[in-house]
Scaffold this motif. Sequence first.
Motif, short mmCIF file in Angstrom:
data_model
loop_
_atom_site.label_atom_id
_atom_site.label_comp_id
_atom_site.label_asym_id
_atom_site.label_seq_id
_atom_site.Cartn_x
_atom_site.Cartn_y
_atom_site.Cartn_z
N ALA A 1 -1.50 4.50 -3.81
CA ALA A 1 -0.92 4.47 -5.15
C ALA A 1 -1.79 5.23 -6.14
O ALA A 1 -3.01 5.05 -6.18
CB ALA A 1 -0.73 3.03 -5.61
N GLY A 2 -1.17 6.09 -6.92
CA GLY A 2 -1.87 6.87 -7.92
C GLY A 2 -2.35 8.23 -7.44
O GLY A 2 -2.80 9.03 -8.26
N CYS A 3 -2.26 8.48 -6.14
CA CYS A 3 -2.65 9.80 -5.64
C CYS A 3 -1.72 10.86 -6.21
O CYS A 3 -0.52 10.62 -6.40
CB CYS A 3 -2.62 9.84 -4.12
N LYS A 4 -2.25 12.04 -6.43
CA LYS A 4 -1.45 13.08 -7.06
C LYS A 4 -0.68 13.91 -6.04
O LYS A 4 0.43 14.37 -6.31
CB LYS A 4 -2.36 14.00 -7.90
N ASN A 5 -1.25 14.13 -4.88
CA ASN A 5 -0.65 15.06 -3.92
C ASN A 5 -0.87 14.50 -2.52
O ASN A 5 -2.00 14.54 -2.01
CB ASN A 5 -1.29 16.44 -4.07
N ILE B 1 9.42 5.04 0.21
CA ILE B 1 8.61 3.90 -0.21
C ILE B 1 7.23 4.37 -0.68
O ILE B 1 6.69 3.86 -1.67
CB ILE B 1 8.49 2.88 0.94
N VAL B 2 6.66 5.34 0.02
CA VAL B 2 5.40 5.93 -0.41
C VAL B 2 5.63 6.81 -1.64
O VAL B 2 4.82 6.82 -2.58
CB VAL B 2 4.76 6.75 0.72
N GLN B 3 6.73 7.52 -1.65
CA GLN B 3 7.05 8.42 -2.76
C GLN B 3 7.09 7.68 -4.10
O GLN B 3 6.75 8.26 -5.14
CB GLN B 3 8.39 9.10 -2.47
N GLN B 4 7.47 6.41 -4.07
CA GLN B 4 7.50 5.60 -5.29
C GLN B 4 6.12 5.46 -5.92
O GLN B 4 6.00 5.26 -7.13
CB GLN B 4 8.01 4.20 -4.98
N GLU B 5 5.07 5.53 -5.10
CA GLU B 5 3.72 5.18 -5.55
C GLU B 5 2.86 6.38 -5.89
O GLU B 5 1.78 6.21 -6.47
CB GLU B 5 3.02 4.36 -4.46
N VAL B 6 3.27 7.57 -5.51
CA VAL B 6 2.43 8.76 -5.68
C VAL B 6 3.16 9.79 -6.53
O VAL B 6 4.37 9.71 -6.72
CB VAL B 6 2.03 9.36 -4.31
N GLU B 7 2.40 10.77 -7.01
CA GLU B 7 3.02 11.77 -7.87
C GLU B 7 3.86 12.78 -7.09
O GLU B 7 4.96 13.13 -7.49
CB GLU B 7 1.94 12.50 -8.69
N ARG B 8 3.31 13.27 -5.97
CA ARG B 8 4.01 14.26 -5.16
C ARG B 8 3.82 13.91 -3.69
O ARG B 8 2.71 13.64 -3.24
CB ARG B 8 3.44 15.68 -5.40
N LEU B 9 4.91 13.90 -2.94
CA LEU B 9 4.84 13.64 -1.50
C LEU B 9 5.44 14.81 -0.74
O LEU B 9 6.59 15.20 -0.98
CB LEU B 9 5.58 12.35 -1.13
N THR B 10 4.65 15.36 0.17
CA THR B 10 5.09 16.40 1.09
C THR B 10 5.18 15.79 2.48
O THR B 10 4.29 15.02 2.88
CB THR B 10 4.10 17.58 1.10
N VAL B 11 6.23 16.11 3.22
CA VAL B 11 6.39 15.56 4.57
C VAL B 11 6.49 16.71 5.58
O VAL B 11 7.06 17.76 5.29
CB VAL B 11 7.64 14.66 4.67
N THR B 12 5.92 16.48 6.75
CA THR B 12 5.95 17.50 7.78
C THR B 12 6.07 16.87 9.16
O THR B 12 5.61 15.75 9.39
CB THR B 12 4.69 18.39 7.71
N ASP B 13 6.72 17.60 10.06
CA ASP B 13 6.86 17.16 11.45
C ASP B 13 6.91 18.40 12.33
O ASP B 13 7.31 19.48 11.86
CB ASP B 13 8.15 16.34 11.62
#
Length: 237
Positions: A64-68, A82-94
């Motif tokens: 929570a509170g992480c920017k990137n 659910i993680v996206q709610q807590e952080v400023e920017r979420l990038t996902v990769t697979d």
Amino acid sequence: MDLEAHHNESDRGTKEPQYEICLNHRDDHGLEPLGLMMNQAWYDDPKRLTFTFSRYKFAGKMLAGCKNVLEVGCGDAFPSRIVQQEVERLTVTDFDPLFIDDIRSRMVKGWEFADAFTHDMLSAPVPGHYDGIYSLDVLEHIDPAHEELFLANMVTALTEHGTMIIGMPTLESQSYASPQSKAGHVNCQSMPQLKQGMQRFFHNVYMFSMNDEVIHTGYHRMAHYIFALCCGKKTAP
């Protein structure tokens, strides 16, 4: 019920006004589909969704509170919101483009990821720098001979004071796991083994146990899932 009667039924308001928002969201945004993996789990074993969501909730609260933030091995990324709610920017990769295509097809306004892209962490470090990186239910699929390379490429993208979270089924849990759950599991570990592995890259590694949706610090051999919460990045493993 004929078509006209069905429309009349669906156009009626709710009996309690606070639930009108349900119809508003349906009309404004449609009904969102589950991701490919969550859809299969919902059909075969619905309670698995509660376990999965709880793992993501833990990761989200810790970051929570992480920017990137970066998720490695996101699968269909359905619970990643659910993680996206807590952080400023979420990038996902697979590493599987099938799942990235699925994610992009379900992206909705207001919940767009910063990016969703295909990347094989065994081939090279991921581009960019992140103050939070997490990977859930992935490391157990990495051949032990390639584990150090996989983790090193993740850590390369982490900022000096960033946080990394690794979550995986325990080695002890595999006696009770279903055939599908065990498929591809070549690197399940006990808690001491995972902690030792992460200490190659971090000065501080905090371990947590999990049973079903409950996270705790109890006896690790009775846990079905474990987390390593890592910070204090070492300059070299």
